[in-house]
Design an enzyme around this catalytic site. Structure first.
Site, PDB file in Angstrom:
ATOM      1  N   TRP A 100      39.452  82.312  75.098  1.00 27.33           N
ATOM      2  CA  TRP A 100      40.586  81.690  74.392  1.00 27.33           C
ATOM      3  C   TRP A 100      40.632  82.135  72.944  1.00 27.33           C
ATOM      4  O   TRP A 100      41.705  82.387  72.401  1.00 27.33           O
ATOM      5  CB  TRP A 100      40.533  80.167  74.517  1.00 27.33           C
ATOM      6  CG  TRP A 100      40.663  79.713  75.940  1.00 27.33           C
ATOM      7  CD1 TRP A 100      39.738  79.020  76.669  1.00 27.33           C
ATOM      8  CD2 TRP A 100      41.778  79.918  76.824  1.00 27.33           C
ATOM      9  NE1 TRP A 100      40.207  78.793  77.940  1.00 27.33           N
ATOM     10  CE2 TRP A 100      41.451  79.328  78.063  1.00 27.33           C
ATOM     11  CE3 TRP A 100      43.016  80.554  76.693  1.00 27.33           C
ATOM     12  CZ2 TRP A 100      42.321  79.347  79.167  1.00 27.33           C
ATOM     13  CZ3 TRP A 100      43.879  80.579  77.782  1.00 27.33           C
ATOM     14  CH2 TRP A 100      43.536  79.982  78.993  1.00 27.33           C
ATOM     15  N   ASP A 167      41.262  75.137  67.700  1.00 32.65           N
ATOM     16  CA  ASP A 167      41.747  74.918  69.060  1.00 32.65           C
ATOM     17  C   ASP A 167      40.785  73.934  69.725  1.00 32.65           C
ATOM     18  O   ASP A 167      39.648  74.276  70.030  1.00 32.65           O
ATOM     19  CB  ASP A 167      41.778  76.257  69.809  1.00 32.65           C
ATOM     20  CG  ASP A 167      42.184  76.110  71.285  1.00 32.65           C
ATOM     21  OD1 ASP A 167      42.416  74.968  71.731  1.00 32.65           O
ATOM     22  OD2 ASP A 167      42.264  77.150  71.978  1.00 32.65           O
ATOM     23  N   LYS A 191      43.895  69.179  79.388  1.00 34.01           N
ATOM     24  CA  LYS A 191      42.450  69.129  79.564  1.00 34.01           C
ATOM     25  C   LYS A 191      41.924  67.697  79.383  1.00 34.01           C
ATOM     26  O   LYS A 191      41.108  67.236  80.158  1.00 34.01           O
ATOM     27  CB  LYS A 191      41.737  70.064  78.576  1.00 34.01           C
ATOM     28  CG  LYS A 191      42.201  71.514  78.640  1.00 34.01           C
ATOM     29  CD  LYS A 191      41.515  72.312  79.747  1.00 34.01           C
ATOM     30  CE  LYS A 191      42.262  73.589  80.077  1.00 34.01           C
ATOM     31  NZ  LYS A 191      42.368  74.530  78.963  1.00 34.01           N
TER      32      LYS A 191
END
Ligand SMILES: *Cc1c(COP(=O)(O)O)cnc(C)c1O
Length: 354
Positions: A100, A167, A191
Protein backbone atom coordinates in the site's frame (compact mmCIF):
# COMPACT_ATOMS: atom_id res chain seq x y z
CA UNK A 1 -24.48 -20.35 11.16
CA UNK A 2 -22.43 -17.16 11.32
CA UNK A 3 -18.79 -17.74 10.38
CA UNK A 4 -15.68 -16.66 12.27
CA UNK A 5 -14.64 -13.97 9.81
CA UNK A 6 -10.86 -13.45 9.69
CA UNK A 7 -11.04 -11.74 6.31
CA UNK A 8 -8.54 -8.93 5.68
CA UNK A 9 -11.14 -6.65 4.14
CA UNK A 10 -13.95 -6.13 3.56
CA UNK A 11 -14.24 -7.65 6.96
CA UNK A 12 -16.33 -8.46 9.99
CA UNK A 13 -18.70 -5.81 11.36
CA UNK A 14 -20.62 -6.02 14.65
CA UNK A 15 -23.77 -8.12 14.27
CA UNK A 16 -25.96 -5.42 15.84
CA UNK A 17 -24.62 -2.87 13.36
CA UNK A 18 -25.52 -5.14 10.43
CA UNK A 19 -29.01 -5.67 11.86
CA UNK A 20 -29.66 -1.93 12.31
CA UNK A 21 -28.19 -1.06 8.91
CA UNK A 22 -30.38 -3.59 7.12
CA UNK A 23 -33.44 -2.30 8.97
CA UNK A 24 -32.62 1.26 7.84
CA UNK A 25 -32.48 0.12 4.22
CA UNK A 26 -36.11 -0.93 4.59
CA UNK A 27 -37.18 2.02 6.76
CA UNK A 28 -35.12 4.66 8.53
CA UNK A 29 -36.36 5.38 12.08
CA UNK A 30 -40.15 5.20 11.46
CA UNK A 31 -39.80 7.79 8.69
CA UNK A 32 -41.80 5.75 6.17
CA UNK A 33 -38.78 5.95 3.83
CA UNK A 34 -35.64 3.95 3.22
CA UNK A 35 -32.23 5.35 4.11
CA UNK A 36 -31.24 4.96 0.46
CA UNK A 37 -34.25 6.83 -0.93
CA UNK A 38 -34.23 9.98 1.20
CA UNK A 39 -32.54 13.20 0.14
CA UNK A 40 -29.04 13.61 1.46
CA UNK A 41 -30.10 17.21 2.20
CA UNK A 42 -32.96 16.04 4.44
CA UNK A 43 -32.71 16.89 8.14
CA UNK A 44 -32.52 13.16 8.92
CA UNK A 45 -29.47 12.53 6.76
CA UNK A 46 -27.71 15.79 7.65
CA UNK A 47 -27.98 14.62 11.28
CA UNK A 48 -26.45 11.26 10.36
CA UNK A 49 -23.51 12.89 8.57
CA UNK A 50 -22.94 15.34 11.43
CA UNK A 51 -23.10 12.55 13.98
CA UNK A 52 -20.65 10.36 12.02
CA UNK A 53 -18.18 13.22 11.65
CA UNK A 54 -18.33 14.29 15.28
CA UNK A 55 -18.13 10.71 16.60
CA UNK A 56 -14.98 10.14 14.54
CA UNK A 57 -13.28 13.21 16.01
CA UNK A 58 -14.51 12.44 19.52
CA UNK A 59 -13.25 8.84 19.49
CA UNK A 60 -9.86 9.97 18.15
CA UNK A 61 -9.66 12.65 20.85
CA UNK A 62 -9.43 15.37 18.21
CA UNK A 63 -12.51 17.51 18.76
CA UNK A 64 -11.80 21.19 19.32
CA UNK A 65 -8.24 20.82 18.01
CA UNK A 66 -8.60 22.31 14.52
CA UNK A 67 -9.39 19.03 12.75
CA UNK A 68 -12.16 18.24 10.28
CA UNK A 69 -13.57 14.78 9.60
CA UNK A 70 -14.73 14.07 6.05
CA UNK A 71 -16.45 11.03 4.55
CA UNK A 72 -15.26 10.92 0.95
CA UNK A 73 -15.40 8.39 -1.89
CA UNK A 74 -12.79 6.66 -4.04
CA UNK A 75 -11.32 4.51 -1.26
CA UNK A 76 -7.93 4.89 0.36
CA UNK A 77 -6.54 4.50 -3.16
CA UNK A 78 -7.88 7.91 -4.20
CA UNK A 79 -6.23 9.44 -1.12
CA UNK A 80 -2.87 8.23 -2.45
CA UNK A 81 -3.13 10.93 -5.11
CA UNK A 82 -5.41 13.41 -3.33
CA UNK A 83 -2.84 13.88 -0.55
CA UNK A 84 -0.17 14.75 -3.10
CA UNK A 85 -2.53 16.89 -5.17
CA UNK A 86 -3.35 19.00 -2.10
CA UNK A 87 -0.03 19.01 -0.28
CA UNK A 88 2.95 18.24 -2.52
CA UNK A 89 4.64 21.37 -3.84
CA UNK A 90 8.31 20.31 -4.12
CA UNK A 91 9.25 17.21 -2.19
CA UNK A 92 7.53 14.72 0.10
CA UNK A 93 8.97 11.87 2.18
CA UNK A 94 7.51 8.36 2.15
CA UNK A 95 8.30 5.38 4.33
CA UNK A 96 7.86 2.28 2.23
CA UNK A 97 6.55 -0.55 4.42
CA UNK A 98 4.63 -2.57 1.86
CA UNK A 99 2.31 -2.83 -1.10
CA UNK A 100 0.00 0.00 0.00
CA UNK A 101 2.87 2.42 0.73
CA UNK A 102 4.40 1.56 -2.64
CA UNK A 103 1.10 2.37 -4.36
CA UNK A 104 0.90 5.68 -2.50
CA UNK A 105 4.45 6.51 -3.67
CA UNK A 106 3.62 5.67 -7.28
CA UNK A 107 0.69 8.10 -7.35
CA UNK A 108 2.50 10.90 -5.49
CA UNK A 109 5.37 10.80 -8.00
CA UNK A 110 2.95 12.31 -10.55
CA UNK A 111 2.93 15.53 -8.51
CA UNK A 112 6.50 16.17 -7.36
CA UNK A 113 9.71 14.72 -6.00
CA UNK A 114 9.44 11.75 -3.64
CA UNK A 115 12.17 10.92 -1.17
CA UNK A 116 11.84 7.30 -0.05
CA UNK A 117 13.13 8.01 3.44
CA UNK A 118 13.20 4.35 4.51
CA UNK A 119 12.05 1.00 3.18
CA UNK A 120 11.75 -2.60 4.34
CA UNK A 121 11.47 -3.97 0.81
CA UNK A 122 14.82 -5.79 1.14
CA UNK A 123 13.16 -8.36 3.44
CA UNK A 124 9.80 -8.45 1.71
CA UNK A 125 8.41 -5.96 4.23
CA UNK A 126 8.54 -8.18 7.30
CA UNK A 127 9.67 -5.31 9.55
CA UNK A 128 9.24 -1.59 10.19
CA UNK A 129 12.37 0.46 9.36
CA UNK A 130 14.06 2.27 12.25
CA UNK A 131 16.95 4.68 12.75
CA UNK A 132 16.63 6.61 9.50
CA UNK A 133 17.20 10.33 8.98
CA UNK A 134 14.30 12.47 7.85
CA UNK A 135 15.23 15.37 5.52
CA UNK A 136 14.30 18.79 6.88
CA UNK A 137 12.76 20.16 3.69
CA UNK A 138 9.70 17.94 3.21
CA UNK A 139 6.19 19.17 2.43
CA UNK A 140 4.96 16.16 4.44
CA UNK A 141 6.03 12.69 5.56
CA UNK A 142 3.72 9.81 4.62
CA UNK A 143 3.50 6.44 6.35
CA UNK A 144 1.22 3.42 6.59
CA UNK A 145 0.52 2.68 10.26
CA UNK A 146 -0.51 -0.93 9.74
CA UNK A 147 0.62 -3.07 6.84
CA UNK A 148 -2.40 -5.23 6.19
CA UNK A 149 -0.67 -7.64 3.81
CA UNK A 150 2.57 -8.23 5.73
CA UNK A 151 1.27 -7.98 9.30
CA UNK A 152 3.57 -5.23 10.56
CA UNK A 153 2.58 -2.13 12.50
CA UNK A 154 4.29 1.06 13.62
CA UNK A 155 4.46 1.10 17.44
CA UNK A 156 6.05 4.55 17.50
CA UNK A 157 5.85 7.28 14.92
CA UNK A 158 8.71 9.42 13.61
CA UNK A 159 9.02 12.96 14.89
CA UNK A 160 9.46 15.65 12.28
CA UNK A 161 8.54 19.28 11.71
CA UNK A 162 6.72 18.45 8.44
CA UNK A 163 3.07 17.35 8.75
CA UNK A 164 2.72 13.59 9.24
CA UNK A 165 0.25 11.96 6.83
CA UNK A 166 -0.87 8.46 7.72
CA UNK A 167 -2.80 5.74 5.91
CA UNK A 168 -4.59 4.08 8.84
CA UNK A 169 -7.00 2.03 6.75
CA UNK A 170 -6.42 -1.18 8.66
CA UNK A 171 -5.92 -0.03 12.24
CA UNK A 172 -7.85 3.18 12.81
CA UNK A 173 -9.96 3.06 16.01
CA UNK A 174 -8.11 -0.08 17.15
CA UNK A 175 -5.55 1.34 19.60
CA UNK A 176 -4.80 4.48 21.53
CA UNK A 177 -2.32 6.78 19.85
CA UNK A 178 -1.81 10.51 20.22
CA UNK A 179 -3.69 11.22 17.01
CA UNK A 180 -2.80 14.93 17.22
CA UNK A 181 0.72 14.11 16.03
CA UNK A 182 -0.77 13.66 12.54
CA UNK A 183 -1.71 16.44 10.14
CA UNK A 184 -3.83 14.13 8.01
CA UNK A 185 -5.17 10.62 8.57
CA UNK A 186 -7.11 8.60 6.01
CA UNK A 187 -8.78 5.22 6.16
CA UNK A 188 -10.96 3.26 3.76
CA UNK A 189 -14.02 2.26 5.79
CA UNK A 190 -14.05 -1.43 4.91
CA UNK A 191 -11.32 -2.62 7.28
CA UNK A 192 -12.38 -1.40 10.68
CA UNK A 193 -15.38 0.88 10.35
CA UNK A 194 -18.03 0.00 7.79
CA UNK A 195 -18.81 -1.25 4.31
CA UNK A 196 -16.71 -0.24 1.31
CA UNK A 197 -17.78 2.99 -0.35
CA UNK A 198 -16.50 5.70 1.93
CA UNK A 199 -13.12 6.87 3.20
CA UNK A 200 -12.65 8.74 6.43
CA UNK A 201 -10.26 11.69 6.13
CA UNK A 202 -9.29 13.60 9.25
CA UNK A 203 -7.30 16.72 8.49
CA UNK A 204 -5.98 19.71 10.40
CA UNK A 205 -7.06 22.65 8.31
CA UNK A 206 -3.93 24.77 8.74
CA UNK A 207 -1.77 22.34 6.71
CA UNK A 208 -3.91 22.88 3.57
CA UNK A 209 -3.88 25.67 0.98
CA UNK A 210 -0.10 25.72 0.57
CA UNK A 211 0.32 24.42 -2.99
CA UNK A 212 0.30 26.64 -6.07
CA UNK A 213 -1.51 24.30 -8.50
CA UNK A 214 -5.22 24.46 -9.21
CA UNK A 215 -7.11 21.58 -7.64
CA UNK A 216 -10.33 20.19 -9.20
CA UNK A 217 -13.22 20.68 -6.75
CA UNK A 218 -13.91 17.00 -6.10
CA UNK A 219 -10.26 16.45 -5.19
CA UNK A 220 -9.88 19.56 -3.03
CA UNK A 221 -10.01 18.89 0.72
CA UNK A 222 -10.86 22.55 1.37
CA UNK A 223 -13.94 22.30 -0.86
CA UNK A 224 -15.16 19.24 1.07
CA UNK A 225 -14.48 20.98 4.39
CA UNK A 226 -16.40 24.05 3.22
CA UNK A 227 -19.41 21.88 2.34
CA UNK A 228 -19.37 19.79 5.54
CA UNK A 229 -18.59 16.66 3.52
CA UNK A 230 -21.69 17.16 1.36
CA UNK A 231 -20.19 18.74 -1.75
CA UNK A 232 -21.92 16.07 -3.80
CA UNK A 233 -24.23 13.17 -2.94
CA UNK A 234 -22.41 11.19 -0.25
CA UNK A 235 -22.49 7.36 -0.08
CA UNK A 236 -25.33 7.36 2.42
CA UNK A 237 -25.35 3.65 3.26
CA UNK A 238 -21.61 3.51 3.92
CA UNK A 239 -21.71 6.68 6.03
CA UNK A 240 -24.74 5.51 8.04
CA UNK A 241 -23.24 2.07 8.71
CA UNK A 242 -19.92 3.64 9.69
CA UNK A 243 -21.81 5.91 12.09
CA UNK A 244 -23.46 2.84 13.66
CA UNK A 245 -20.05 1.19 14.15
CA UNK A 246 -18.68 4.34 15.75
CA UNK A 247 -21.69 4.46 18.10
CA UNK A 248 -21.13 0.78 18.92
CA UNK A 249 -17.50 1.55 19.73
CA UNK A 250 -18.41 4.54 21.88
CA UNK A 251 -20.94 2.48 23.86
CA UNK A 252 -18.30 -0.18 24.39
CA UNK A 253 -16.06 2.40 26.08
CA UNK A 254 -14.19 3.84 23.10
CA UNK A 255 -10.74 3.06 21.75
CA UNK A 256 -9.18 2.21 25.13
CA UNK A 257 -11.80 -0.49 25.74
CA UNK A 258 -11.43 -2.08 22.30
CA UNK A 259 -7.65 -1.89 22.54
CA UNK A 260 -7.72 -4.11 25.62
CA UNK A 261 -9.68 -6.75 23.70
CA UNK A 262 -7.50 -6.36 20.59
CA UNK A 263 -4.36 -6.86 22.71
CA UNK A 264 -5.82 -10.05 24.19
CA UNK A 265 -6.66 -11.42 20.75
CA UNK A 266 -3.17 -10.65 19.44
CA UNK A 267 -1.55 -12.15 22.52
CA UNK A 268 -3.55 -15.32 22.18
CA UNK A 269 -2.61 -15.98 18.55
CA UNK A 270 1.02 -14.85 18.73
CA UNK A 271 1.78 -16.93 21.80
CA UNK A 272 0.36 -19.94 19.98
CA UNK A 273 2.49 -19.15 16.90
CA UNK A 274 5.61 -18.84 19.08
CA UNK A 275 5.04 -21.91 21.28
CA UNK A 276 3.67 -24.28 18.65
CA UNK A 277 6.44 -25.89 16.51
CA UNK A 278 3.94 -26.56 13.71
CA UNK A 279 3.66 -22.82 13.01
CA UNK A 280 6.02 -19.93 12.38
CA UNK A 281 5.34 -16.19 12.26
CA UNK A 282 6.18 -13.93 9.31
CA UNK A 283 6.65 -10.42 10.76
CA UNK A 284 9.52 -9.50 13.11
CA UNK A 285 8.27 -9.87 16.66
CA UNK A 286 8.71 -6.24 17.75
CA UNK A 287 6.77 -4.99 14.72
CA UNK A 288 3.88 -7.44 14.79
CA UNK A 289 0.46 -6.08 13.96
CA UNK A 290 -2.39 -6.50 16.44
CA UNK A 291 -4.79 -6.44 13.47
CA UNK A 292 -3.29 -8.88 10.93
CA UNK A 293 -1.28 -11.88 12.14
CA UNK A 294 0.76 -13.46 9.33
CA UNK A 295 2.06 -16.99 9.78
CA UNK A 296 2.67 -20.29 8.02
CA UNK A 297 2.95 -23.99 8.68
CA UNK A 298 6.50 -25.28 9.20
CA UNK A 299 5.61 -28.43 7.26
CA UNK A 300 3.70 -28.05 3.98
CA UNK A 301 2.23 -31.55 4.39
CA UNK A 302 -0.03 -30.21 7.13
CA UNK A 303 -1.74 -27.77 4.78
CA UNK A 304 -4.67 -29.99 3.88
CA UNK A 305 -5.58 -31.19 7.36
CA UNK A 306 -5.21 -27.66 8.79
CA UNK A 307 -7.41 -26.07 6.16
CA UNK A 308 -9.98 -28.84 6.47
CA UNK A 309 -10.25 -28.29 10.21
CA UNK A 310 -10.62 -24.54 9.68
CA UNK A 311 -13.42 -25.09 7.16
CA UNK A 312 -15.21 -27.47 9.50
CA UNK A 313 -14.97 -24.94 12.33
CA UNK A 314 -16.60 -22.26 10.14
CA UNK A 315 -13.46 -20.17 9.87
CA UNK A 316 -13.45 -17.77 6.91
CA UNK A 317 -10.73 -15.77 5.20
CA UNK A 318 -7.41 -16.87 6.72
CA UNK A 319 -5.48 -17.42 3.49
CA UNK A 320 -2.44 -15.16 3.26
CA UNK A 321 -1.99 -12.56 0.54
CA UNK A 322 -0.25 -13.98 -2.55
CA UNK A 323 2.83 -11.79 -1.95
CA UNK A 324 3.45 -13.44 1.44
CA UNK A 325 1.76 -16.85 1.20
CA UNK A 326 0.80 -18.90 4.23
CA UNK A 327 -1.97 -17.57 6.44
CA UNK A 328 -3.23 -14.27 7.74
CA UNK A 329 -5.66 -13.94 10.59
CA UNK A 330 -7.19 -10.47 10.48
CA UNK A 331 -8.58 -9.53 13.87
CA UNK A 332 -10.34 -6.22 13.40
CA UNK A 333 -12.45 -4.59 16.13
CA UNK A 334 -15.59 -6.61 15.42
CA UNK A 335 -13.88 -10.02 15.53
CA UNK A 336 -14.41 -11.57 18.96
CA UNK A 337 -11.84 -13.05 21.29
CA UNK A 338 -13.92 -16.23 21.10
CA UNK A 339 -13.34 -16.47 17.32
CA UNK A 340 -9.58 -16.21 17.84
CA UNK A 341 -9.94 -18.94 20.47
CA UNK A 342 -11.54 -21.24 17.89
CA UNK A 343 -8.59 -20.78 15.53
CA UNK A 344 -6.00 -21.21 18.29
CA UNK A 345 -7.68 -24.45 19.44
CA UNK A 346 -7.28 -25.82 15.91
CA UNK A 347 -3.64 -24.77 15.87
CA UNK A 348 -2.90 -26.62 19.09
CA UNK A 349 -4.88 -29.62 17.87
CA UNK A 350 -2.54 -29.64 14.83
CA UNK A 351 0.46 -29.90 17.16
CA UNK A 352 -1.07 -32.88 18.96
CA UNK A 353 -1.70 -34.62 15.63
CA UNK A 354 1.68 -33.84 14.04
C1 LIG B 1 -7.10 -1.97 2.02
C2 LIG B 1 -6.09 -0.92 2.12
C3 LIG B 1 -5.99 0.11 1.18
C4 LIG B 1 -6.87 0.19 -0.06
O1 LIG B 1 -8.10 0.68 0.24
P1 LIG B 1 -9.21 0.94 -0.90
O2 LIG B 1 -10.30 1.57 -0.10
O3 LIG B 1 -9.56 -0.37 -1.50
O4 LIG B 1 -8.62 1.87 -1.91
C5 LIG B 1 -5.04 1.09 1.38
N1 LIG B 1 -4.21 1.06 2.44
C6 LIG B 1 -4.27 0.08 3.37
C7 LIG B 1 -3.33 0.10 4.52
C8 LIG B 1 -5.20 -0.94 3.23
O5 LIG B 1 -5.26 -1.92 4.15
Amino acid sequence: MKKHNFSAGPCALPQEVLAKASQAVVELDDSGLSLVEISHRSAAFVRIMENARSLALELLGLDGKGYHALFLQGGASLEFLMVAYNMLEKKAGYINTGTWSAKAIKEAKLFGEIDEVASSKNENYNYIPKGYTIPADLDYLHLTSNNTIFGTQFKEFPKTAAPLVCDMSSDIFSRQIDFSQFGLIYAGAQKNMGPAGTTLVVVREDILGKVSRNIPSMLDYQVHIGKDSMFNTPPVFAVYTSMLTLEWLKNLGGISAIEEINDKKAQLIYSEIDLNPVFKGYAKKEDRSTMNATFDLTDGKLKEPFEKMCREANINGINGHRSVGGYRASMYNALSLESVGVLVDIMSEMERKA
